[in-house]
Scaffold this active site. Structure first.
Site, mmCIF file in Angstrom:
data_model
loop_
_atom_site.group_PDB
_atom_site.id
_atom_site.type_symbol
_atom_site.label_atom_id
_atom_site.label_comp_id
_atom_site.label_asym_id
_atom_site.label_seq_id
_atom_site.Cartn_x
_atom_site.Cartn_y
_atom_site.Cartn_z
ATOM 1 C CG HIS A 1 -1.380 11.632 -3.019
ATOM 2 N ND1 HIS A 1 -2.410 12.392 -2.816
ATOM 3 C CD2 HIS A 1 -1.202 10.801 -1.888
ATOM 4 C CE1 HIS A 1 -2.835 12.365 -1.615
ATOM 5 N NE2 HIS A 1 -1.858 11.088 -1.009
ATOM 6 C CD GLU A 2 1.403 8.151 -1.147
ATOM 7 O OE1 GLU A 2 2.118 8.410 -0.002
ATOM 8 O OE2 GLU A 2 0.433 7.505 -1.072
ATOM 9 C CD GLU B 1 -4.327 11.815 2.984
ATOM 10 O OE1 GLU B 1 -4.080 11.508 1.915
ATOM 11 O OE2 GLU B 1 -3.590 11.386 4.052
ATOM 12 C CG HIS C 1 -11.583 4.742 7.503
ATOM 13 N ND1 HIS C 1 -11.878 3.912 6.216
ATOM 14 C CD2 HIS C 1 -10.496 5.229 7.546
ATOM 15 C CE1 HIS C 1 -10.680 4.043 5.427
ATOM 16 N NE2 HIS C 1 -9.918 4.883 6.132
ATOM 17 C CE1 TYR D 1 -7.819 10.186 4.139
ATOM 18 C CE2 TYR D 1 -9.415 9.269 5.806
ATOM 19 C CZ TYR D 1 -8.172 9.491 5.215
ATOM 20 O OH TYR D 1 -7.068 8.541 5.657
ATOM 21 C CG HIS E 1 -1.980 0.983 1.111
ATOM 22 N ND1 HIS E 1 -3.126 0.957 0.415
ATOM 23 C CD2 HIS E 1 -2.029 2.299 1.707
ATOM 24 C CE1 HIS E 1 -3.801 2.075 0.556
ATOM 25 N NE2 HIS E 1 -3.179 3.017 1.486
ATOM 26 C CB ALA E 2 1.170 4.074 -2.411
ATOM 27 C CG HIS F 1 1.660 12.508 1.909
ATOM 28 N ND1 HIS F 1 0.837 13.377 2.622
ATOM 29 C CD2 HIS F 1 1.097 11.619 1.417
ATOM 30 C CE1 HIS F 1 -0.547 12.874 2.284
ATOM 31 N NE2 HIS F 1 -0.274 11.861 1.699
#
Length: 629
Positions: free
Chosen positions: A397-398, A425, A526, A536, A367-368, A401
């Protein structure tokens, strides 16, 4: 995600079907050890009684807390990375031990910080004390046995979800298998069976969940909050009730467009399946939308694509392959976007220590996620990168972060985080909006020319099926929990309240009557995993707000969805100034540093999708849109 429940050095992407990472990767062994270590020993050196209950004592307490957290955070980060990139019995054992130790320290410090609730202290000290109190998602009350009971319950909830299977066509299947079938099935009998089948794993959770709520509320009250939901809402630099009203205001800005999309999708589903399956009016049958929780609808683009002009002139994955991209080149291209904004290249250790592809010699977590190991310069990503369109976006995206983590590295430890949990995010998603545009693909040589207006509606419709369809779901999950935590929703009403929220916010209904013992909330990770979800929803607002501001700074005058800020160093300077603030100041100040606005503003969503909204309005002419609540 950062330091909630355990040290979370990793921050992950929102992907179809799941959002979040560090808690989802927790093993049963890990959770069991946390349970065993949850009770705070009376002789702990972090006991707040060692610090006077005055301003000087509070300042000293915070300084000591930051020193201890920083040291343990790096140790935990290195152990967690080792386990995630080499899963063995021994690495799981090591991670379990360090996670338990970190959780224990957080419990101590949260209770210690509460001792200074009524002490007048400097602004930065008060902010840090508040962050310490907010560092635990589910606070245990300070009485014998409470922490152990809470840990036991959360372990059972997490394990029940993680090991969930149900019988389908004579065999037991997992969530991954069911989700893959649901995404591609166009048989309403099959989608109903998969939708309802997964929800058979959760009724057993209901009693545990109710008890967990009672214990956590007791702990939240001891920390000075009205209930656990109020504690969660207190992390946004405003009164908890004011924050709830703010999310209502933002949803009101987006809802008209969502209703337009809902109306169009419902009509196409009606054309496909007929009135007996999907009526032409009222809510949509939830299992027909290609996702186990109906939170993103992109999997049914083939069903709802425009009847003319619905195809794109290029396939992103094919363009990557044709241009000889491999996994490393994908990451180098993502880095190139940030460097083009004037930000520094990634350190050499990033390339030496990241996991960019799946190793062949060991089990890993694919999982990224983005990692900040030492809270300074040891930043990394963990992916099993494939050369395809989805991972091209995920890389951009990553790295968002990572660049955020690097920007705030000089802040004190407790301020090394996003301005609020929606910011982290949104940073990568903002860059991802540029990275998805044909404009950017042309800028980096993946497209020879930018497609014309004929492809505008297909592009925007695909985006809306994921971005816009998600927003009401992103809101309703915590709306349900807030009602549970404050007592408005009793255990007997859990499932009815969940279904009512689906109808109210999403305009959806289950495919059939739910059993009397149903606990559908537990079928979404969740809920049993106790991961706050409003972050989110906020990220889906912020990314468009950031994008519009950046395009305005760049002098872009065309359609917002065609804008790419690649290569604009002026945008990059303002972007970095916001990121450097970390969590040191209230989020409106961080928002203002980049966008010039101090408030949340969802009007950028409408600006981005304006051509699609006009097209949808024309398609919906004469239809009875909306649904009754």
């Amino acid at each position: 995600m950062k330091r909630a429940l355990m040290t979370a050095a990793a921050v992950c992407a929102l992907t179809v079907g799941t959002a979040g990472c560090a808690t989802t990767e927790r093993s049963a062994e890990n959770a069991a050890l946390i349970e065993a270590a949850a009770d705070v020993p009376d002789d702990s050196p972090a006991r707040p009684e060692g610090f006077p209950a005055d301003a000087a004592g509070a300042t000293a307490f915070v300084a000591d807390a930051e020193t201890r957290l920083a040291a343990l955070s790096e140790e935990a980060g290195r152990i967690q990375w080792t386990r995630a990139t080499n899963i063995t019995f021994d690495t799981m054992w090591l991670e379990s031990r360090i996670n338990a130790e970190y959780t224990e320290l957080q419990v101590q410090l949260a209770n210690g910080a509460a001792r200074f609730n009524d002490v007048e202290v400097p602004v930065d000290v008060r902010r840090k004390l508040n962050l310490l109190r907010l560092g635990i998602v589910l606070p245990a009350p300070n009485r014998p046995g409470a922490a152990g009971e809470l840990a036991d319950i959360t372990t059972r909830l997490d394990s029940t979800y993680a090991t969930g299977k149900f019988e389908y066509q004579g065999r037991q299947i997992t969530l991954d298998e069911a989700s893959a079938m649901l995404a591609t099935s166009r048989d309403p009998a099959q989608t109903r069976a998969l939708y309802e089948g997964w929800r058979t794993i959760s009724p057993v959770m209901a009693a545990d969940y109710a008890r967990m709520v009672a214990i956590a509320n007791e702990g939240a009250t001891e920390l000075g909050f009205a209930d656990t939901g109020a504690m969660w809402r207190s992390g946004y630099d405003m009164d908890p009730d004011a924050f709830a009203a703010e999310t209502d205001r933002l949803w009101a800005q987006v809802k008209p467009f969502y209703e337009n999309l809902h109306c169009y999708v419902r009509s196409r589903l009606n054309e496909r399946y007929g009135d007996a399956v999907q009526p032409a009016t009222g809510p949509i049958r939830a299992d027909l939308l290609g996702n186990m929780w109906s939170q993103q609808w992109g999997n049914i683009y083939d069903v709802v694509a425009p009847t003319t002009g619905g195809a794109s002139s290029y396939d992103m994955t094919e363009r990557l392959v044709a241009n000889n991209y491999d996994a490393r080149k994908m990451v180098e291209t993502g880095e190139g976007f940030y460097v083009s904004l004037g930000l520094p290249e990634l350190p050499e250790t990033f390339w030496e220590r990241s996991q960019i592809t799946r190793p062949r010699d060991r089990e890993v977590v694919c999982h990224a996620s983005a990692w900040d190991i030492d809270n300074r310069d040891d930043i990394r990503i963990k992916m099993c990168t494939e050369v395809n369109a989805e991972d091209f976006y995920t890389v951009h995206h990553e790295l968002g972060h990572n660049y955020y983590q690097r920007a705030y590295k000089d802040q004190p430890f407790l301020f090394k985080n996003g301005a609020n949990d929606g910011f982290h995010e949104a940073i990568g998603d903002f860059v991802g909006l540029s990275a998805l545009t044909p404009t950017y693909l042309n800028q980096i040589g993946l497209l020879e020319s930018v497609p014309g207006e004929a492809e505008e509606i297909p592009f925007l419709l695909k985006m809306a099926l994921d971005k816009i369809a998600f927003m009401p779901f992103g809101l309703m999950v915590d709306r349900w929990r807030w009602g549970v935590f404050n007592g408005e929703t009793s255990p007997a009403e859990y499932n009815d309240a969940w279904s009512a929220n689906m109808l109210r916010y999403q305009g959806l209904v289950p495919p059939g009557p739910r059993p009397a013992n149903a606990f559908d909330p537990g079928a979404k990770y969740h809920i049993p995993g106790n991961t706050p979800y409003t972050r989110y929803f906020l990220a889906h607002i912020y990314q468009f707000q950031f994008h519009r501001a950046a395009c305005q700074q760049a002098g872009w005058t065309g359609p917002l969805h065609r804008c790419s800020v690649y290569g604009n160093t002026e945008v990059g300077a303002r972007f970095n100034a916001m990121m450097e603030m970390g969590q040191s100041r209230p989020w409106p100040e961080a928002m203002q540093a980049f966008t010039g606005q101090r408030e949340n503003d969802a009007s950028a969503v409408a600006d981005y999708f304006a051509p699609l909204n006009t097209w949808l309005t024309a398609q919906n002419r004469g239809r009875d849109c909306g649904w009754e609540v």
